[in-house]
Design a protein around this motif. Structure first.
Motif, mmCIF file in Angstrom:
data_model
loop_
_atom_site.group_PDB
_atom_site.id
_atom_site.type_symbol
_atom_site.label_atom_id
_atom_site.label_comp_id
_atom_site.label_asym_id
_atom_site.label_seq_id
_atom_site.Cartn_x
_atom_site.Cartn_y
_atom_site.Cartn_z
ATOM 1 N N LEU A 339 0.829 -1.202 0.000
ATOM 2 C CA LEU A 339 0.000 0.000 0.000
ATOM 3 C C LEU A 339 0.864 1.254 0.000
ATOM 4 O O LEU A 339 0.593 2.214 -0.744
ATOM 5 C CB LEU A 339 -0.934 -0.004 1.210
ATOM 6 N N SER A 340 1.911 1.254 0.810
ATOM 7 C CA SER A 340 2.800 2.420 0.885
ATOM 8 C C SER A 340 3.457 2.688 -0.471
ATOM 9 O O SER A 340 3.527 3.832 -0.927
ATOM 10 C CB SER A 340 3.866 2.186 1.956
ATOM 11 N N TYR A 342 2.339 1.775 -3.407
ATOM 12 C CA TYR A 342 1.302 2.190 -4.359
ATOM 13 C C TYR A 342 0.982 3.675 -4.183
ATOM 14 O O TYR A 342 0.890 4.417 -5.170
ATOM 15 C CB TYR A 342 0.052 1.346 -4.167
ATOM 16 N N VAL A 343 0.840 4.091 -2.938
ATOM 17 C CA VAL A 343 0.513 5.494 -2.662
ATOM 18 C C VAL A 343 1.649 6.399 -3.123
ATOM 19 O O VAL A 343 1.412 7.459 -3.730
ATOM 20 C CB VAL A 343 0.222 5.699 -1.160
ATOM 21 N N SER A 344 2.888 5.987 -2.864
ATOM 22 C CA SER A 344 4.022 6.832 -3.257
ATOM 23 C C SER A 344 4.138 6.961 -4.772
ATOM 24 O O SER A 344 4.591 7.988 -5.288
ATOM 25 C CB SER A 344 5.326 6.263 -2.688
ATOM 26 N N MET A 346 1.578 6.994 -6.809
ATOM 27 C CA MET A 346 0.405 7.678 -7.347
ATOM 28 C C MET A 346 0.670 9.144 -7.661
ATOM 29 O O MET A 346 -0.036 9.746 -8.472
ATOM 30 C CB MET A 346 -0.767 7.571 -6.370
ATOM 31 N N PHE A 390 -7.442 2.509 -1.431
ATOM 32 C CA PHE A 390 -6.847 3.846 -1.536
ATOM 33 C C PHE A 390 -7.678 4.758 -2.425
ATOM 34 O O PHE A 390 -7.942 5.920 -2.074
ATOM 35 C CB PHE A 390 -5.420 3.745 -2.066
#
Length: 451
Positions: A339-340, A342-344, A346, A390
């Motif tokens: 998740l971390s 993926y967010v970074s 984005m 997210f």
């Protein structure tokens, strides 16, 4: 066609599963707080549904209390998601007639802000929990396995975008921005793609530094990957009657050259066979540690007629097993790390290059392998579940994040947002999401037919 169907079935199965889990998160919190749920649908059902079921009311039930029997359960015909229609809530159904009546005790709008907030967070929360549980299940059932970089003596093959910035086939990754790279880290390729500098071992002796340009990760989307273990050419089984068998090649032979072409991996072998198709050429093998040469005539299609030994039978494989209870911390680690990352990544979507790489259902479906593989299916499903969590948290009206944004405003200011504002925001959000969906799927069509 078969490949398309296998990918499509996997995509539809994963989507249906994730939609049910997401909407169940909203449903279960609604039930906990005594909020009536009118509909629970997998996929959307404008005008008609494929199937529906409404339980009969229990005789003598208190009409002022909520029950699972209040809900109509069904399957819609448009596979673009699903929904949970909650009484007294402004959602995608845009049921303004209901909002014009006096609030009922069992309605969403009658409950305290903190309860409504938990109802809206429920879908995202359940998607995250699901991903962690899937990763835990993978760790428990399959464990984690990898070939250490230093044991992969032939190195890696790199996609064209990676070769364009300086990587060469056969390179072995050493470090990214000074931090050692380890095959045990499932995100090593992402770390390399997002680094400023990557060091590799080249020709088994030279350390080479490669500068990674900004937004390099976006160029990898076209190639659907970064790098792959090179497969040395060891014969696993010779097919009777084919050129390899006729020439005397045997199981266990290690092919090292075809004619004047060195073949350290299957990549070079295929190129060499295409170049020598249909004519007799010398093929050099190592058998029992000794070099031997045979004259072989590849077919017109550039085939010799043998099966390759799997990578895991050539290089040593490190396998780490997890007990039932030990799998949960590993699932949490994989879930939070994925998740971390993926967010970074984005943040790149909000650039011109990133916007052009946005994809729709075709892009998501292409993540699944062309052959059915349960490990890959669950890994991809877990990733999509995290991505769904997210994306739903984004503060866009029409998504869970839009509702959460207005509820947080209410919690902080102690003032409800007016229903007119909520309705107009819902309209605006849905228009934006429809346009975004059309744009994303148009990108898929453009890439499929014009690139």
């Amino acid at each position: 066609m078969e490949t398309f169907l296998i990918k499509a079935v996997q995509f539809m199965l994963a989507l249906a599963f994730l939609v049910i889990i997401h909407e169940f998160g909203h449903y279960i919190f609604s039930r906990i707080f005594g909020i009536r749920v009118e509909k629970f649908y997998m996929f959307f059902d404008p005008w008609f549904s494929l199937a529906k079921w409404k339980p009969k009311a229990r005789p003598g039930a208190d009409p002022g209390k909520t029950s699972w029997r209040d809900t109509e359960y069904g399957i819609g015909w448009i596979p673009l998601g699903g929904y949970c229609k909650i009484s007294g809530m402004i959602d995608e159904s845009l049921d303004t007639a209901q909002m014009a009546s006096e609030p009922k005790p069992w309605e969403f709008r009658s409950k305290p802000a903190w309860q409504r907030l938990l109802v809206m967070v429920g879908g995202v929360l359940f998607n995250f929990i699901l991903a962690v549980l899937i990763y835990a299940g993978i760790a428990w059932h399959w464990g984690t396995s990898y070939v250490p970089f230093d044991k992969a003596t032939e190195g890696f093959d790199f996609v064209p975008a990676a070769q364009a910035v300086g990587f060469r086939n056969g390179d072995i990754p050493l470090s990214a921005d000074g931090e050692p790279l380890d095959a045990a880290d499932p995100d090593y390729s992402l770390r390399m793609a997002q680094a400023k500098e990557v060091k590799v071992l080249r020709n088994r002796r030279d350390t080479v530094s490669i500068a990674i340009p900004d937004k390099f990760i976006l160029s990898l989307n076209e190639d659907k990957g970064f790098m792959y273990y090179r497969l040395p050419v060891w014969i696993d089984r010779v097919v009777a009657g084919e050129p390899a068998a006729k020439a005397g090649l045997l199981e266990g032979d290690h092919i090292v050259a075809v004619d004047t072409f060195a073949t350290p991996s299957y990549t070079e072998l295929t190129a060499a066979l295409r170049a020598t198709a249909g004519r007799a050429v010398p093929v050099t093998v190592e058998r029992g540690g000794k070099p031997m040469t045979f004259t072989v005539t590849p077919t017109a299609e550039g085939k010799l007629g043998f099966q390759l030994r799997p990578l895991t039978d050539i290089y040593p494989v490190v396998v780490q097993r997890y007990g039932f209870f030990g799998s949960f911390p590993k699932g949490w680690e994989l879930g939070t790390t994925t998740l971390s990352n993926y967010v970074s990544s984005m943040k790149l979507v909000f650039t011109r290059e990133g916007a052009s790489q946005v994809g729709g259902f075709g892009t998501i479906g292409s993540l699944f392998p062309a052959r059915w593989d349960w490990l890959s299916f669950w890994e991809i499903t877990a990733f999509i579940s995290l991505a769904l969590a997210f994306m739903n948290l984004l503060p866009i009206p029409g998504l869970d994040g839009g509702h959460i944004m207005f509820l947080l405003w209410e919690v902080v200011t102690r003032r409800k947002v007016s229903e007119n504002v909520l309705i107009n925001a819902q309209y605006a959000g849905m228009i934006f999401l429809i346009l975004l969906m059309l744009y994303a799927n148009a990108n898929d069509i453009f890439r499929a037919f014009f690139k």
